[in-house]
Design a protein around this motif. Structure first.
Motif, PDB file in Angstrom:
ATOM      1  N   THR A   1      -7.128  -6.952 -10.474  1.00 54.49           N
ATOM      2  CA  THR A   1      -6.833  -7.985  -9.488  1.00 54.49           C
ATOM      3  C   THR A   1      -7.664  -9.223  -9.791  1.00 54.49           C
ATOM      4  OG1 THR A   1      -8.547  -7.219  -7.940  1.00 54.49           O
ATOM      5  CG2 THR A   1      -6.359  -6.244  -7.732  1.00 54.49           C
ATOM      6  N   ALA A   2      -7.047 -10.383  -9.675  1.00 52.52           N
ATOM      7  CA  ALA A   2      -7.787 -11.629  -9.856  1.00 52.52           C
ATOM      8  C   ALA A   2      -8.901 -11.711  -8.816  1.00 52.52           C
ATOM      9  CB  ALA A   2      -6.855 -12.824  -9.740  1.00 52.52           C
ATOM     10  N   ALA A   3     -10.008 -12.310  -9.202  1.00 44.66           N
ATOM     11  CA  ALA A   3     -11.204 -12.310  -8.360  1.00 44.66           C
ATOM     12  C   ALA A   3     -10.955 -12.875  -6.968  1.00 44.66           C
ATOM     13  CB  ALA A   3     -12.317 -13.082  -9.056  1.00 44.66           C
ATOM     14  N   ASP A   4     -10.067 -13.850  -6.843  1.00 49.77           N
ATOM     15  CA  ASP A   4      -9.821 -14.476  -5.544  1.00 49.77           C
ATOM     16  C   ASP A   4      -8.582 -13.940  -4.835  1.00 49.77           C
ATOM     17  OD1 ASP A   4     -12.047 -16.153  -5.756  1.00 49.77           O
ATOM     18  OD2 ASP A   4     -10.914 -17.609  -6.952  1.00 49.77           O
ATOM     19  N   ASN A   5      -7.924 -12.946  -5.421  1.00 52.00           N
ATOM     20  CA  ASN A   5      -6.706 -12.390  -4.815  1.00 52.00           C
ATOM     21  C   ASN A   5      -7.095 -11.272  -3.852  1.00 52.00           C
ATOM     22  OD1 ASN A   5      -4.175 -11.482  -4.149  1.00 52.00           O
ATOM     23  ND2 ASN A   5      -3.442 -11.308  -6.253  1.00 52.00           N
ATOM     24  N   THR A   6      -7.577 -11.662  -2.689  1.00 50.60           N
ATOM     25  CA  THR A   6      -8.108 -10.690  -1.730  1.00 50.60           C
ATOM     26  C   THR A   6      -7.018  -9.753  -1.194  1.00 50.60           C
ATOM     27  OG1 THR A   6      -7.859 -12.317   0.045  1.00 50.60           O
ATOM     28  CG2 THR A   6     -10.014 -12.167  -1.015  1.00 50.60           C
TER      29      THR A   6
ATOM     30  N   ILE B   1     -11.093  -8.162 -11.474  1.00 58.95           N
ATOM     31  CA  ILE B   1     -11.781  -6.985 -10.951  1.00 58.95           C
ATOM     32  C   ILE B   1     -10.971  -5.767 -11.382  1.00 58.95           C
ATOM     33  CG2 ILE B   1     -12.572  -5.757  -8.896  1.00 58.95           C
ATOM     34  CD1 ILE B   1     -12.818  -8.449  -7.504  1.00 58.95           C
ATOM     35  N   VAL B   2     -11.633  -4.802 -12.007  1.00 63.31           N
ATOM     36  CA  VAL B   2     -10.957  -3.596 -12.499  1.00 63.31           C
ATOM     37  C   VAL B   2     -11.170  -2.466 -11.495  1.00 63.31           C
ATOM     38  CG1 VAL B   2     -10.798  -1.918 -14.371  1.00 63.31           C
ATOM     39  CG2 VAL B   2     -11.314  -4.310 -14.881  1.00 63.31           C
ATOM     40  N   TRP B   3     -10.059  -1.841 -11.114  1.00 60.81           N
ATOM     41  CA  TRP B   3     -10.083  -0.711 -10.184  1.00 60.81           C
ATOM     42  C   TRP B   3      -9.490   0.511 -10.876  1.00 60.81           C
ATOM     43  CZ3 TRP B   3     -11.629  -2.012  -5.072  1.00 60.81           C
ATOM     44  CH2 TRP B   3     -11.655  -3.387  -4.801  1.00 60.81           C
TER      45      TRP B   3
ATOM     46  N   ALA C   1      -5.627  -2.206  -3.123  1.00 60.18           N
ATOM     47  CA  ALA C   1      -6.350  -1.265  -3.976  1.00 60.18           C
ATOM     48  C   ALA C   1      -7.322  -0.414  -3.161  1.00 60.18           C
ATOM     49  CB  ALA C   1      -7.094  -2.024  -5.077  1.00 60.18           C
ATOM     50  N   GLN C   2      -8.034  -1.035  -2.242  1.00 61.72           N
ATOM     51  CA  GLN C   2      -8.989  -0.305  -1.423  1.00 61.72           C
ATOM     52  C   GLN C   2      -8.300   0.673  -0.484  1.00 61.72           C
ATOM     53  OE1 GLN C   2     -10.899  -3.807   0.198  1.00 61.72           O
ATOM     54  NE2 GLN C   2     -12.687  -3.565  -1.120  1.00 61.72           N
ATOM     55  N   LYS C   3      -7.171   0.262   0.088  1.00 63.01           N
ATOM     56  CA  LYS C   3      -6.454   1.117   1.047  1.00 63.01           C
ATOM     57  C   LYS C   3      -5.969   2.414   0.412  1.00 63.01           C
ATOM     58  CE  LYS C   3      -4.716  -2.348   4.316  1.00 63.01           C
ATOM     59  NZ  LYS C   3      -3.488  -3.052   4.810  1.00 63.01           N
ATOM     60  N   ILE C   4      -5.580   2.353  -0.863  1.00 58.17           N
ATOM     61  CA  ILE C   4      -5.033   3.557  -1.482  1.00 58.17           C
ATOM     62  C   ILE C   4      -6.112   4.383  -2.178  1.00 58.17           C
ATOM     63  CG2 ILE C   4      -2.769   2.480  -1.746  1.00 58.17           C
ATOM     64  CD1 ILE C   4      -3.325   2.279  -4.763  1.00 58.17           C
TER      65      ILE C   4
ATOM     66  N   SER D   1       0.830  -1.204   0.000  1.00 53.77           N
ATOM     67  CA  SER D   1       0.000   0.000   0.000  1.00 53.77           C
ATOM     68  C   SER D   1       0.866   1.257   0.000  1.00 53.77           C
ATOM     69  CB  SER D   1      -0.924   0.009   1.220  1.00 53.77           C
ATOM     70  OG  SER D   1      -1.756  -1.121   1.241  1.00 53.77           O
ATOM     71  N   GLU D   2       1.915   1.240   0.802  1.00 54.08           N
ATOM     72  CA  GLU D   2       2.809   2.400   0.897  1.00 54.08           C
ATOM     73  C   GLU D   2       3.501   2.676  -0.426  1.00 54.08           C
ATOM     74  OE1 GLU D   2       6.687   3.596   3.620  1.00 54.08           O
ATOM     75  OE2 GLU D   2       5.053   2.432   4.523  1.00 54.08           O
ATOM     76  N   ALA D   3       3.997   1.628  -1.069  1.00 57.93           N
ATOM     77  CA  ALA D   3       4.694   1.789  -2.349  1.00 57.93           C
ATOM     78  C   ALA D   3       3.727   2.209  -3.446  1.00 57.93           C
ATOM     79  CB  ALA D   3       5.392   0.487  -2.729  1.00 57.93           C
ATOM     80  N   ALA D   4       2.542   1.612  -3.469  1.00 59.28           N
ATOM     81  CA  ALA D   4       1.558   1.952  -4.498  1.00 59.28           C
ATOM     82  C   ALA D   4       1.069   3.384  -4.333  1.00 59.28           C
ATOM     83  CB  ALA D   4       0.381   0.982  -4.438  1.00 59.28           C
ATOM     84  N   LEU D   5       0.822   3.812  -3.085  1.00 58.01           N
ATOM     85  CA  LEU D   5       0.370   5.173  -2.842  1.00 58.01           C
ATOM     86  C   LEU D   5       1.450   6.182  -3.225  1.00 58.01           C
ATOM     87  CD1 LEU D   5      -1.688   7.192  -1.728  1.00 58.01           C
ATOM     88  CD2 LEU D   5      -0.696   6.824   0.546  1.00 58.01           C
ATOM     89  N   ALA D   6       2.703   5.905  -2.877  1.00 51.64           N
ATOM     90  CA  ALA D   6       3.798   6.812  -3.230  1.00 51.64           C
ATOM     91  C   ALA D   6       3.931   6.945  -4.743  1.00 51.64           C
ATOM     92  CB  ALA D   6       5.106   6.309  -2.623  1.00 51.64           C
ATOM     93  N   THR D   7       3.777   5.828  -5.445  1.00 50.64           N
ATOM     94  CA  THR D   7       3.850   5.860  -6.912  1.00 50.64           C
ATOM     95  C   THR D   7       2.704   6.676  -7.486  1.00 50.64           C
ATOM     96  OG1 THR D   7       4.881   3.661  -6.893  1.00 50.64           O
ATOM     97  CG2 THR D   7       3.986   4.444  -8.984  1.00 50.64           C
TER      98      THR D   7
END
Length: 211
Positions: free
Chosen positions: A138-143, A183-185, A149-152, A115-121
């Protein structure tokens, strides 16, 4: 109009995101051979150091200079240990849009590094590169990936049915393909409002700087 990514370094309180280097090859190969990486990505299994070096010396530089994408090593600020990788791909410079993905080493999971790396990017892309849209799949079962994705601040836009090929172990220890949904975000600049504060309240670094 800019059509290629710069040679960038992005820093947070805990992490440094930088170009992949030759010395990363052993740790990169070890990370890519992890069971979950094998299940949720198309990375060849087993993954060799030779393959890692090809990624570092050929694939990643070509992606950046062509403008197609960017591959960044995610390292711990204090130890310089390789935590994971953030990738940008399928970049559209006219639309100012790109697809973001992330991989985290098994020993580093559960620390909020993805989450930290994705948000910084994302902060760098929106503020410095003037991007208007980041997409994640994200794959449907890759929780775990969905939680990042939700955190950022990403918004779920829908499902691409039967569009993802994951992998699962066979009885003889090999791999077999398993078709599933994506799932598309999406993440837009305004979606980041308040996200940094929420992550900081949760104990994760939300400040990013780049050079």
């Amino acid at each position: 109009m800019t059509t290629t990514f710069p040679d960038i370094s992005i820093s947070t309180d805990r992490l440094v995101l930088r170009a992949l280097e030759d010395d990363d090859a052993p740790a990169l190969a070890e990370m890519m051979n992890d069971e979950l990486v094998g299940a949720w990505t198309a990375v060849p299994q087993p993954y060799t150091e030779e393959a890692a070096l090809h990624w570092i010396t050929s694939y990643a530089p070509a992606e950046r200079t062509s403008g197609r994408g960017l591959d960044l090593a995610v390292t711990e600020f204090l130890t310089q240990r390789l935590v994971g990788v953030v990738q940008l791909a399928r970049t559209d410079w006219r639309v100012r849009s790109t697809e973001l993905s992330y991989i985290v080493a098994p020993w580093a999971r559960g620390e909020g590094y993805a989450s930290e790396a994705a948000l910084a990017t994302a902060q760098w892309l929106f503020a410095d590169q003037k991007f208007e849209r980041i997409e994640l799949r994200t794959a449907a079962d890759n929780t775990a990936s969905q939680q990042v994705a939700q955190k950022i601040g990403c918004i779920s836009e829908g499902v691409l049915r039967n569009a993802c090929i994951a992998r699962t172990r066979t009885e003889d220890g090999g791999w077999t393909d398993l078709r599933t949904d994506y799932i598309v975000w999406s993440l837009l600049p305004e979606d980041l409002d308040g996200v940094a504060d929420q992550m900081a309240d949760a104990g994760y670094s939300a400040f990013a700087d780049w050079s």
